[in-house]
Design an enzyme around this catalytic site. Structure first.
Site, PDB file in Angstrom:
ATOM      1  N   ARG A   1       0.865  -1.179   0.000  1.00  0.00           N
ATOM      2  CA  ARG A   1       0.000   0.000   0.000  1.00  0.00           C
ATOM      3  C   ARG A   1       0.903   1.231   0.000  1.00  0.00           C
ATOM      4  O   ARG A   1       2.049   1.177   0.455  1.00  0.00           O
ATOM      5  CB  ARG A   1      -0.902   0.014   1.239  1.00  0.00           C
ATOM      6  CG  ARG A   1      -1.831  -1.185   1.343  1.00  0.00           C
ATOM      7  CD  ARG A   1      -2.635  -1.127   2.636  1.00  0.00           C
ATOM      8  NE  ARG A   1      -3.573  -2.243   2.771  1.00  0.00           N
ATOM      9  CZ  ARG A   1      -3.290  -3.390   3.376  1.00  0.00           C
ATOM     10  NH1 ARG A   1      -2.088  -3.568   3.926  1.00  0.00           N
ATOM     11  NH2 ARG A   1      -4.192  -4.355   3.459  1.00  0.00           N
TER      12      ARG A   1
ATOM     13  N   LYS B   1      -2.030  -2.735   7.977  1.00  0.00           N
ATOM     14  CA  LYS B   1      -3.189  -2.297   8.754  1.00  0.00           C
ATOM     15  C   LYS B   1      -3.241  -3.047  10.079  1.00  0.00           C
ATOM     16  O   LYS B   1      -2.942  -4.238  10.143  1.00  0.00           O
ATOM     17  CB  LYS B   1      -4.480  -2.541   7.968  1.00  0.00           C
ATOM     18  CG  LYS B   1      -4.637  -1.617   6.764  1.00  0.00           C
ATOM     19  CD  LYS B   1      -5.968  -1.825   6.087  1.00  0.00           C
ATOM     20  CE  LYS B   1      -6.180  -0.831   4.950  1.00  0.00           C
ATOM     21  NZ  LYS B   1      -7.488  -1.013   4.286  1.00  0.00           N
TER      22      LYS B   1
ATOM     23  N   HIS C   1      -2.903   2.806  -5.861  1.00  0.00           N
ATOM     24  CA  HIS C   1      -3.470   1.475  -5.644  1.00  0.00           C
ATOM     25  C   HIS C   1      -3.514   0.658  -6.937  1.00  0.00           C
ATOM     26  O   HIS C   1      -3.614  -0.577  -6.882  1.00  0.00           O
ATOM     27  CB  HIS C   1      -4.876   1.601  -5.053  1.00  0.00           C
ATOM     28  CG  HIS C   1      -5.071   0.772  -3.823  1.00  0.00           C
ATOM     29  ND1 HIS C   1      -4.298   0.903  -2.689  1.00  0.00           N
ATOM     30  CD2 HIS C   1      -5.948  -0.241  -3.549  1.00  0.00           C
ATOM     31  CE1 HIS C   1      -4.703   0.028  -1.773  1.00  0.00           C
ATOM     32  NE2 HIS C   1      -5.693  -0.674  -2.270  1.00  0.00           N
TER      33      HIS C   1
ATOM     34  N   ARG D   1      -0.776  -1.788  -7.005  1.00  0.00           N
ATOM     35  CA  ARG D   1      -1.069  -2.908  -6.096  1.00  0.00           C
ATOM     36  C   ARG D   1      -2.045  -3.881  -6.760  1.00  0.00           C
ATOM     37  O   ARG D   1      -1.849  -5.095  -6.703  1.00  0.00           O
ATOM     38  CB  ARG D   1      -1.653  -2.346  -4.798  1.00  0.00           C
ATOM     39  CG  ARG D   1      -2.042  -3.368  -3.745  1.00  0.00           C
ATOM     40  CD  ARG D   1      -2.383  -2.641  -2.449  1.00  0.00           C
ATOM     41  NE  ARG D   1      -3.190  -3.417  -1.523  1.00  0.00           N
ATOM     42  CZ  ARG D   1      -2.697  -4.254  -0.607  1.00  0.00           C
ATOM     43  NH1 ARG D   1      -1.389  -4.431  -0.532  1.00  0.00           N
ATOM     44  NH2 ARG D   1      -3.489  -4.894   0.226  1.00  0.00           N
TER      45      ARG D   1
ATOM     46  N   HIS E   1      -4.127  -9.179   3.255  1.00  0.00           N
ATOM     47  CA  HIS E   1      -5.580  -9.213   3.432  1.00  0.00           C
ATOM     48  C   HIS E   1      -5.937 -10.180   4.565  1.00  0.00           C
ATOM     49  O   HIS E   1      -5.478 -11.317   4.582  1.00  0.00           O
ATOM     50  CB  HIS E   1      -6.279  -9.687   2.154  1.00  0.00           C
ATOM     51  CG  HIS E   1      -6.283  -8.668   1.065  1.00  0.00           C
ATOM     52  ND1 HIS E   1      -6.487  -8.986  -0.258  1.00  0.00           N
ATOM     53  CD2 HIS E   1      -6.106  -7.319   1.098  1.00  0.00           C
ATOM     54  CE1 HIS E   1      -6.448  -7.889  -0.990  1.00  0.00           C
ATOM     55  NE2 HIS E   1      -6.215  -6.867  -0.184  1.00  0.00           N
TER      56      HIS E   1
ATOM     57  N   TYR F   1      -9.628 -10.294  -7.427  1.00  0.00           N
ATOM     58  CA  TYR F   1      -8.624 -10.345  -8.499  1.00  0.00           C
ATOM     59  C   TYR F   1      -8.803 -11.565  -9.390  1.00  0.00           C
ATOM     60  O   TYR F   1      -8.373 -11.553 -10.535  1.00  0.00           O
ATOM     61  CB  TYR F   1      -7.217 -10.317  -7.902  1.00  0.00           C
ATOM     62  CG  TYR F   1      -6.942  -9.041  -7.152  1.00  0.00           C
ATOM     63  CD1 TYR F   1      -6.839  -7.824  -7.829  1.00  0.00           C
ATOM     64  CD2 TYR F   1      -6.815  -9.026  -5.771  1.00  0.00           C
ATOM     65  CE1 TYR F   1      -6.614  -6.644  -7.137  1.00  0.00           C
ATOM     66  CE2 TYR F   1      -6.587  -7.853  -5.078  1.00  0.00           C
ATOM     67  CZ  TYR F   1      -6.497  -6.668  -5.766  1.00  0.00           C
ATOM     68  OH  TYR F   1      -6.283  -5.490  -5.086  1.00  0.00           O
TER      69      TYR F   1
END
Length: 293
Positions: free
Chosen positions: A144, A168, A239, A242, A265, A274
């Site tokens: 990110r 995150k 993004h 990514r 994730h 994806y």
């Protein structure tokens, strides 16, 4: 109505990123203004209808379903905290259904477009070496933009071929690093970073012209400049690289779980979007090459 205890809880106890906490603060600020206009000054006095009225007003302003869903998520987190903290005896958001949002397929670059973008960022100046290293590193790892900008020099292990990053929720992960990107970072670190540092003392890897850590906005400008130079006209954000990283891995046979780990994730359903992008490309290939398509 004070939200500072909630924000402190999010940052210190839950370990959420500064960007997430700031987003919560912005959302709750508007929410509280709405409540005050409705004559509500205490969390304990908030009712389900107040939340629904607020969301309806935001929808009338033209907010997207995704944004409304984010507002409700923030409101729900706040009221759940208030309930646990004893500020109220009920959670008025409990039975409110989250707006269903359609998941748009992410915009991705083709392999050829990525090649053009990375080629356009090359150069011999300190700025060019930095820009090229950042773009190569982002496409090679799928980081990110915040993770990229917050990298420390010691986080990139060039000889062993991996990057450590803090994602995150302050969750650390290890992402493999390819030879091409490693060489670009090594060139910048050895022949660029020192020049840009201007005698500043810190270990952030990527710096701006003042020698301070480069911001997300600064990287956006770098990406935009490289895209213009490469003649890429499709909408492009940090993004996008990514998304392209994940899509190209899956198109070339990578395991979905492995891609999930590399992207950081928590839920594999986030990564599965994806696979839809890859399927979409397969359909394009079929329509283009099958004689009876």
């Amino acid at each position: 109505m004070d939200i500072m205890d909630f924000l402190h809880y999010c940052q210190v106890e839950k370990g959420l990123s500064q960007n997430t906490v700031q987003s919560y603060q912005r959302d709750l600020k508007h929410y509280i203004v709405s409540l005050e206009k409705a004559g509500v000054s205490k969390t304990a006095d908030v009712e389900r209808r107040h939340i629904l009225d607020y969301l309806h007003a935001k929808k009338e302003e033209g907010r997207t379903t995704a944004t409304l869903s984010r507002y409700l998520s923030t409101i729900r987190a706040y009221h759940q905290f208030a309930l646990r903290d004893g500020k109220t005896t009920k959670d008025p958001s409990e039975l409110i259904e989250t707006p269903k949002k359609s998941r748009k397929l992410p915009s991705v670059l083709t392999s050829q477009e990525v090649d053009r973008l990375l080629e356009a960022s090359k150069g011999t100046t300190a700025f060019s070496r930095r820009n090229h290293a950042m773009l190569e590193l982002m496409y090679a790892t799928g980081l990110r933009v915040t993770e990229l900008c917050e990298l420390k020099s010691g986080d990139v292990h060039l000889e062993m071929g991996f990057v450590q990053c803090l994602g995150k929720g302050n969750k650390e992960r290890i992402v493999p690093l390819g030879k091409v990107a490693a060489e670009a970072v090594e060139t910048y670190a050895g022949n660029g970073r020192f020049e840009l540092m201007k005698q500043k003392r810190h270990d952030t890897l990527f710096v701006n012209h003042h020698g301070n850590p480069l911001s997300r906005q600064g990287f956006w400008k770098i990406l935009k400049g490289a895209a213009e130079k490469a003649g890429i006209e499709k909408p492009l954000t940090p993004h996008t690289l990514r998304h392209s990283f994940a899509t190209h891995l899956l198109e070339n046979g990578a395991d979905l779980r492995a891609v999930q780990e590399m992207l950081g994730h928590t839920d594999i359903s986030t990564t599965q979007i994806y696979t839809h992008v890859s399927t979409h490309k397969l359909k394009d290939v079929y329509l283009h090459y099958h004689p009876r398509a």
